[in-house]
Design a protein around this motif. Structure first.
Motif, PDB file in Angstrom:
ATOM      1  N   UNK A  86       7.682 -27.860  58.838  1.00 48.55           N
ATOM      2  CA  UNK A  86       8.066 -28.884  59.038  1.00 48.55           C
ATOM      3  C   UNK A  86       9.149 -29.462  58.593  1.00 48.55           C
ATOM      4  N   UNK A  87       9.293 -30.541  58.578  1.00 49.49           N
ATOM      5  CA  UNK A  87      11.091 -31.072  57.608  1.00 49.49           C
ATOM      6  C   UNK A  87      10.323 -32.072  56.913  1.00 49.49           C
ATOM      7  N   UNK A  88      10.886 -31.692  55.481  1.00 45.97           N
ATOM      8  CA  UNK A  88      10.798 -33.542  54.994  1.00 45.97           C
ATOM      9  C   UNK A  88      12.645 -33.949  54.616  1.00 45.97           C
ATOM     10  N   UNK A  89      12.042 -35.536  54.111  1.00 46.90           N
ATOM     11  CA  UNK A  89      13.606 -35.807  53.779  1.00 46.90           C
ATOM     12  C   UNK A  89      13.581 -35.891  51.831  1.00 46.90           C
ATOM     13  N   UNK A 100       4.948 -32.070  46.212  1.00 49.73           N
ATOM     14  CA  UNK A 100       3.328 -32.667  46.236  1.00 49.73           C
ATOM     15  C   UNK A 100       2.388 -31.773  47.148  1.00 49.73           C
ATOM     16  N   UNK A 101       2.864 -31.486  48.363  1.00 53.80           N
ATOM     17  CA  UNK A 101       2.705 -31.405  49.556  1.00 53.80           C
ATOM     18  C   UNK A 101       2.115 -30.067  49.166  1.00 53.80           C
ATOM     19  N   UNK A 102       3.323 -29.342  48.979  1.00 53.23           N
ATOM     20  CA  UNK A 102       2.823 -27.870  48.696  1.00 53.23           C
ATOM     21  C   UNK A 102       1.891 -27.849  47.579  1.00 53.23           C
ATOM     22  N   UNK A 111      -1.541 -32.502  57.023  1.00 53.88           N
ATOM     23  CA  UNK A 111      -2.031 -32.756  55.676  1.00 53.88           C
ATOM     24  C   UNK A 111      -0.469 -32.691  55.848  1.00 53.88           C
ATOM     25  N   UNK A 112       0.249 -32.461  56.406  1.00 52.45           N
ATOM     26  CA  UNK A 112       1.893 -32.649  55.871  1.00 52.45           C
ATOM     27  C   UNK A 112       2.480 -34.218  57.184  1.00 52.45           C
ATOM     28  N   UNK A 113       1.633 -33.756  57.998  1.00 43.52           N
ATOM     29  CA  UNK A 113       1.981 -35.586  58.443  1.00 43.52           C
ATOM     30  C   UNK A 113       1.929 -36.257  57.844  1.00 43.52           C
ATOM     31  N   UNK A 114       0.564 -36.265  56.963  1.00 40.50           N
ATOM     32  CA  UNK A 114       0.308 -37.496  56.722  1.00 40.50           C
ATOM     33  C   UNK A 114       0.717 -37.883  55.297  1.00 40.50           C
ATOM     34  N   UNK A 115       1.938 -36.338  55.298  1.00 42.89           N
ATOM     35  CA  UNK A 115       2.671 -37.170  53.921  1.00 42.89           C
ATOM     36  C   UNK A 115       3.954 -37.406  53.952  1.00 42.89           C
ATOM     37  N   UNK A 116       4.053 -37.817  55.537  1.00 45.08           N
ATOM     38  CA  UNK A 116       5.710 -37.654  55.895  1.00 45.08           C
ATOM     39  C   UNK A 116       6.749 -37.332  57.011  1.00 45.08           C
ATOM     40  N   UNK A 117       6.158 -36.019  57.390  1.00 40.09           N
ATOM     41  CA  UNK A 117       7.067 -34.224  57.415  1.00 40.09           C
ATOM     42  C   UNK A 117       6.577 -35.133  58.752  1.00 40.09           C
ATOM     43  N   UNK A 118       8.501 -34.558  59.518  1.00 42.28           N
ATOM     44  CA  UNK A 118       8.618 -34.362  60.427  1.00 42.28           C
ATOM     45  C   UNK A 118       8.732 -33.381  61.304  1.00 42.28           C
ATOM     46  N   UNK A 119       8.802 -33.429  62.694  1.00 46.05           N
ATOM     47  CA  UNK A 119       9.357 -32.012  63.212  1.00 46.05           C
ATOM     48  C   UNK A 119       8.058 -30.865  62.966  1.00 46.05           C
ATOM     49  N   UNK A 120       7.299 -30.947  62.554  1.00 46.76           N
ATOM     50  CA  UNK A 120       5.576 -30.577  62.593  1.00 46.76           C
ATOM     51  C   UNK A 120       5.067 -29.528  64.198  1.00 46.76           C
TER      52      UNK A 120
END
Length: 257
Positions: free
Chosen positions: A15-18, A25-27, A167-176
């Motif tokens: 996933x990508x995070x900005x 927090x996700x890690x 979990x990643x998507x709920x934290x705002x991750x993109x291109x998961x």
């Protein structure tokens, strides 16, 4: 003891995070779900941690080699990077200087040295493809990294992949994405040859030092029936026989009186 993640098939969730803080927090949350730290990797260009590193340093290196590794770092163990198993600074063509942590960082270091993938010369996307990342997703990740964003890759048991995606998507991750990308690692048993040395270790050893490492590792592994003790003994033997050169590589045979 063999972990659950080693018994079951693994998938790579990427996933990508900005935002670096959100990624941290996700890690932490992924680790809380039982995913081993050494199954999580991150890459980025604009980390805010006051970290100065040359090459690739694992926590194991710090324990075995003290702080005299040639790699100088400041607040490493108080940052996001401290959550993972190793941190390095790499120059990647068409992308520039990046900070990479975890097993993907170690694999890319090997690629940068020409040991794993000549394709890294074509950019980070080509290296990801060589490990099994789909071409379209690898191209997107390369573009987003160039823009200063962050890539996270977690190797998780297949049955947990959807949970980690949520979990990643709920934290705002993109291109998961869930892929079959495999990050190369040192084998669990004895080493067949120099190429099976973990990339971040091999990059610090000359050819002769690699041979010494493999011979000592395998002998110690058979005697102790365990990887950790074999790793310690192999490192100790290398340091007994070789000194570091100006690049920090163990290559200079010590003169014996």
């Amino acid at each position: 003891m063999t972990s659950t993640s080693e018994k079951t098939a693994l998938k790579s969730v990427s996933a990508i995070f900005k935002d670096e803080k959100k990624m941290q927090e996700v890690v932490e949350r992924v680790i809380d779900r039982g995913i081993p730290k050494d199954h999580i990797s991150i890459i980025g260009r604009n980390f805010h941690a006051e970290t100065r590193i040359s090459g690739f340093v694992t926590k194991q290196d710090v324990i075995l080699d003290g702080l005299a590794t040639g790699a100088i770092f400041g607040s490493l163990f108080g940052s996001l990077l401290a959550l993972l198993t190793g941190v390095g600074v790499l120059f990647i063509p068409f992308l520039g200087t990046v900070v990479a942590a975890g097993p993907l960082g170690a694999a890319l270091l090997g690629a940068a040295g020409g040991a794993l993938y000549g394709s890294l010369g074509a950019g980070i996307g080509a290296a990801l493809i060589a490990m099994g990342m789909p071409e379209d997703k690898a191209a997107i990740y390369e573009t987003r990294l160039k823009a200063g964003e962050f890539l996270l890759v977690a190797e998780v048991p297949q049955e947990q992949a959807d949970e980690v995606v949520s979990l990643l998507e709920s934290a705002g991750a993109e291109e998961v994405a869930i892929t079959d990308m495999k990050i190369p690692r040192q084998p669990k048993g004895e080493l067949a040859d120099n190429e099976q040395i973990s990339p971040e270790i091999r990059a610090n050893l000359s050819d002769d030092a690699q041979k010494t490492f493999v011979d000592t590792y395998n002998r110690s592994f058979r005697e102790a029936n365990g990887k950790d003790n074999a790793l310690t003994k192999a490192w100790d033997r290398v340091k007994q026989v070789f000194d570091r050169d100006e690049k920090g590589t163990y290559s200079r045979s010590k003169v014996r009186s």
